[in-house]
Write a protein that holds these residues in place. Structure first.
Motif, mmCIF file in Angstrom:
data_model
loop_
_atom_site.group_PDB
_atom_site.id
_atom_site.type_symbol
_atom_site.label_atom_id
_atom_site.label_comp_id
_atom_site.label_asym_id
_atom_site.label_seq_id
_atom_site.Cartn_x
_atom_site.Cartn_y
_atom_site.Cartn_z
ATOM 1 N N HIS A 127 9.375 -3.939 -6.151
ATOM 2 C CA HIS A 127 8.059 -3.586 -6.665
ATOM 3 C C HIS A 127 8.077 -2.102 -7.064
ATOM 4 O O HIS A 127 9.020 -1.362 -6.717
ATOM 5 C CB HIS A 127 6.979 -3.873 -5.623
ATOM 6 N N ILE A 128 7.045 -1.669 -7.750
ATOM 7 C CA ILE A 128 7.065 -0.344 -8.374
ATOM 8 C C ILE A 128 5.978 0.547 -7.782
ATOM 9 O O ILE A 128 4.784 0.255 -7.919
ATOM 10 C CB ILE A 128 6.868 -0.480 -9.896
ATOM 11 N N PRO A 129 6.371 1.644 -7.111
ATOM 12 C CA PRO A 129 5.365 2.543 -6.527
ATOM 13 C C PRO A 129 4.675 3.380 -7.600
ATOM 14 O O PRO A 129 5.312 3.844 -8.551
ATOM 15 C CB PRO A 129 6.192 3.423 -5.582
ATOM 16 N N VAL A 130 3.364 3.561 -7.425
ATOM 17 C CA VAL A 130 2.574 4.329 -8.386
ATOM 18 C C VAL A 130 1.922 5.501 -7.673
ATOM 19 O O VAL A 130 1.102 5.309 -6.768
ATOM 20 C CB VAL A 130 1.492 3.460 -9.051
ATOM 21 N N ASP A 131 2.295 6.705 -8.071
ATOM 22 C CA ASP A 131 1.634 7.916 -7.601
ATOM 23 C C ASP A 131 0.553 8.239 -8.633
ATOM 24 O O ASP A 131 0.854 8.599 -9.768
ATOM 25 C CB ASP A 131 2.634 9.071 -7.508
ATOM 26 N N ARG A 132 -0.714 8.060 -8.244
ATOM 27 C CA ARG A 132 -1.807 8.187 -9.220
ATOM 28 C C ARG A 132 -1.954 9.595 -9.772
ATOM 29 O O ARG A 132 -2.572 9.791 -10.819
ATOM 30 C CB ARG A 132 -3.117 7.725 -8.583
ATOM 31 N N GLU A 170 3.713 8.934 -14.709
ATOM 32 C CA GLU A 170 4.715 8.757 -15.764
ATOM 33 C C GLU A 170 5.963 8.038 -15.257
ATOM 34 O O GLU A 170 6.541 7.206 -15.954
ATOM 35 C CB GLU A 170 5.109 10.112 -16.360
ATOM 36 N N GLY A 171 6.383 8.363 -14.039
ATOM 37 C CA GLY A 171 7.595 7.755 -13.502
ATOM 38 C C GLY A 171 7.434 6.260 -13.302
ATOM 39 O O GLY A 171 8.329 5.479 -13.635
ATOM 40 N N ALA A 172 6.276 5.850 -12.779
ATOM 41 C CA ALA A 172 6.020 4.424 -12.568
ATOM 42 C C ALA A 172 5.943 3.702 -13.907
ATOM 43 O O ALA A 172 6.444 2.579 -14.048
ATOM 44 C CB ALA A 172 4.725 4.234 -11.789
ATOM 45 N N TYR A 173 5.335 4.345 -14.895
ATOM 46 C CA TYR A 173 5.218 3.726 -16.223
ATOM 47 C C TYR A 173 6.611 3.510 -16.820
ATOM 48 O O TYR A 173 6.915 2.422 -17.336
ATOM 49 C CB TYR A 173 4.380 4.622 -17.139
ATOM 50 N N GLY A 221 6.818 -0.775 3.495
ATOM 51 C CA GLY A 221 7.642 0.021 2.593
ATOM 52 C C GLY A 221 9.016 -0.560 2.314
ATOM 53 O O GLY A 221 9.381 -0.788 1.147
ATOM 54 N N PRO A 222 9.818 -0.814 3.356
ATOM 55 C CA PRO A 222 11.140 -1.395 3.106
ATOM 56 C C PRO A 222 11.079 -2.734 2.380
ATOM 57 O O PRO A 222 11.929 -3.036 1.534
ATOM 58 C CB PRO A 222 11.717 -1.542 4.521
ATOM 59 N N ARG A 254 7.309 -8.338 -10.254
ATOM 60 C CA ARG A 254 7.422 -6.983 -9.691
ATOM 61 C C ARG A 254 6.073 -6.290 -9.886
ATOM 62 O O ARG A 254 5.668 -6.004 -11.015
ATOM 63 C CB ARG A 254 8.516 -6.178 -10.395
ATOM 64 N N PHE A 255 5.387 -6.058 -8.793
ATOM 65 C CA PHE A 255 4.045 -5.501 -8.884
ATOM 66 C C PHE A 255 4.052 -3.977 -8.839
ATOM 67 O O PHE A 255 4.852 -3.362 -8.111
ATOM 68 C CB PHE A 255 3.167 -6.032 -7.755
ATOM 69 N N MET A 256 3.126 -3.399 -9.599
ATOM 70 C CA MET A 256 2.874 -1.964 -9.509
ATOM 71 C C MET A 256 1.818 -1.761 -8.426
ATOM 72 O O MET A 256 0.748 -2.360 -8.466
ATOM 73 C CB MET A 256 2.389 -1.426 -10.855
ATOM 74 N N ALA A 257 2.138 -0.934 -7.430
ATOM 75 C CA ALA A 257 1.236 -0.734 -6.293
ATOM 76 C C ALA A 257 1.229 0.733 -5.893
ATOM 77 O O ALA A 257 2.196 1.465 -6.137
ATOM 78 C CB ALA A 257 1.675 -1.603 -5.121
ATOM 79 N N LYS A 258 0.140 1.156 -5.258
ATOM 80 C CA LYS A 258 0.030 2.560 -4.871
ATOM 81 C C LYS A 258 1.156 2.944 -3.916
ATOM 82 O O LYS A 258 1.583 2.149 -3.073
ATOM 83 C CB LYS A 258 -1.332 2.850 -4.263
ATOM 84 N N ASP A 259 1.626 4.169 -4.056
ATOM 85 C CA ASP A 259 2.829 4.586 -3.346
ATOM 86 C C ASP A 259 2.654 4.635 -1.833
ATOM 87 O O ASP A 259 3.643 4.562 -1.092
ATOM 88 C CB ASP A 259 3.323 5.937 -3.863
ATOM 89 N N SER A 260 1.407 4.706 -1.344
ATOM 90 C CA SER A 260 1.206 4.744 0.108
ATOM 91 C C SER A 260 1.711 3.463 0.774
ATOM 92 O O SER A 260 2.138 3.483 1.931
ATOM 93 C CB SER A 260 -0.277 4.952 0.429
ATOM 94 N N VAL A 261 1.663 2.336 0.044
ATOM 95 C CA VAL A 261 2.171 1.076 0.587
ATOM 96 C C VAL A 261 3.673 1.167 0.826
ATOM 97 O O VAL A 261 4.205 0.583 1.770
ATOM 98 C CB VAL A 261 1.849 -0.087 -0.376
ATOM 99 N N PHE A 262 4.346 1.934 -0.017
ATOM 100 C CA PHE A 262 5.800 2.079 0.095
ATOM 101 C C PHE A 262 6.178 3.065 1.205
ATOM 102 O O PHE A 262 7.329 3.093 1.629
ATOM 103 C CB PHE A 262 6.373 2.558 -1.238
ATOM 104 N N ARG A 263 5.229 3.850 1.666
ATOM 105 C CA ARG A 263 5.516 4.799 2.738
ATOM 106 C C ARG A 263 5.275 4.197 4.122
ATOM 107 O O ARG A 263 5.639 4.781 5.126
ATOM 108 C CB ARG A 263 4.660 6.061 2.568
#
Length: 239
Positions: A87-92, A96-99, A79-80, A65-74
């Motif tokens: 995988h885990i979206p990261v809002d830079r 805290e939520g991604a962590y 995204g789907p 499960r990769f941590m990736a920038k949230d724009s990829v999920f949008r």
């Protein structure tokens, strides 16, 4: 819960790589734990690195499960798929939520994939590491699994057009022995040790890489210190 999306995506990726006639040189896959949580840590030189990193875990029958920038999920296509593969979206701006999400996943026995440089290295050298991977491993009580990728930048990287032709590119994947992340070790020191290990593996992968540039115009994928025309680390930072 059954994995309905991840396995078909992997099968599609493997078929695509076969169609591209990529040649894989993969070593150390036995170091990926067959059970329990772990943080898989890799250098980052291509937009496709998460796919290649994930391939290294398949012999152990693990899904990363990769941590990736949230724009990829949008994105309407990726995204789907990213969400379905857990995988885990990261809002830079608020990580805290991604962590917390990654920490819960580690504690439940998942392997989490992290690119601690946080972005693609335009110089193809190793950038400074963020401390998040080390902190996750320490807090979850799981090992760090270092990894080095080389050759992936030739397919698709920042500032270059994609090259998905049948170019017979070699792709080197190296997985190192797990590193214990003791809670008593300062996180800065653990992060430094982790970076040093990935650096050693990356340099070994570069030395063993079987391909050389065809001509001066093809030197773009080599770092400047290896005689290539990629930006130096200083130039890349200014970009």
């Amino acid at each position: 819960m059954a994995e309905l999306v991840y396995p078909p995506v992997i099968a599609t990726a493997r078929a695509w790589f076969k169609a591209l006639d990529l040649r894989f040189d993969m070593e150390g896959t036995e170091h990926v734990p067959r059970r329990g949580g772990a943080v898989l840590v890799s250098n980052h030189i291509s937009y496709l690195d998460f796919i290649f990193s994930g391939l290294a875990a398949l012999p152990a029958k693990r899904l990363v499960r990769f941590m990736a920038k949230d724009s990829v999920f949008r994105h309407r296509v990726s995204g789907p798929l990213m969400r379905a593969m857990k995988h885990i979206p990261v809002d830079r701006s608020k990580g805290e939520g991604a962590y917390s999400h990654a920490l819960d996943s580690l504690r439940s026995g998942e392997i989490i994939g992290v690119f601690p440089e946080a972005t693609i290295s335009r110089s193809f050298t190793l950038k400074d590491f963020k401390s998040g991977a080390a902190r996750l491993a320490q807090e979850a009580g799981v090992p760090l699994v270092p990894m080095a990728l080389w050759g992936t930048q030739r397919l698709w990287t920042k500032g270059r057009k994609r090259d998905f032709g049948r170019n017979h590119f070699p792709v080197t994947i190296r997985v190192g022995e797990p590193m214990e992340a003791g809670a008593e070790e300062p996180v800065t020191r653990l992060t430094s040790r982790l970076r040093e290990r990935v650096q050693e593996m990356l340099e070994a992968a570069q030395r063993a890489y079987p391909a050389v540039p065809k001509d001066d115009n093809d030197k773009w994928w080599l770092p400047a210190h290896m005689g290539g025309t990629a930006p130096t680390p200083a130039e890349a930072q200014s970009m």
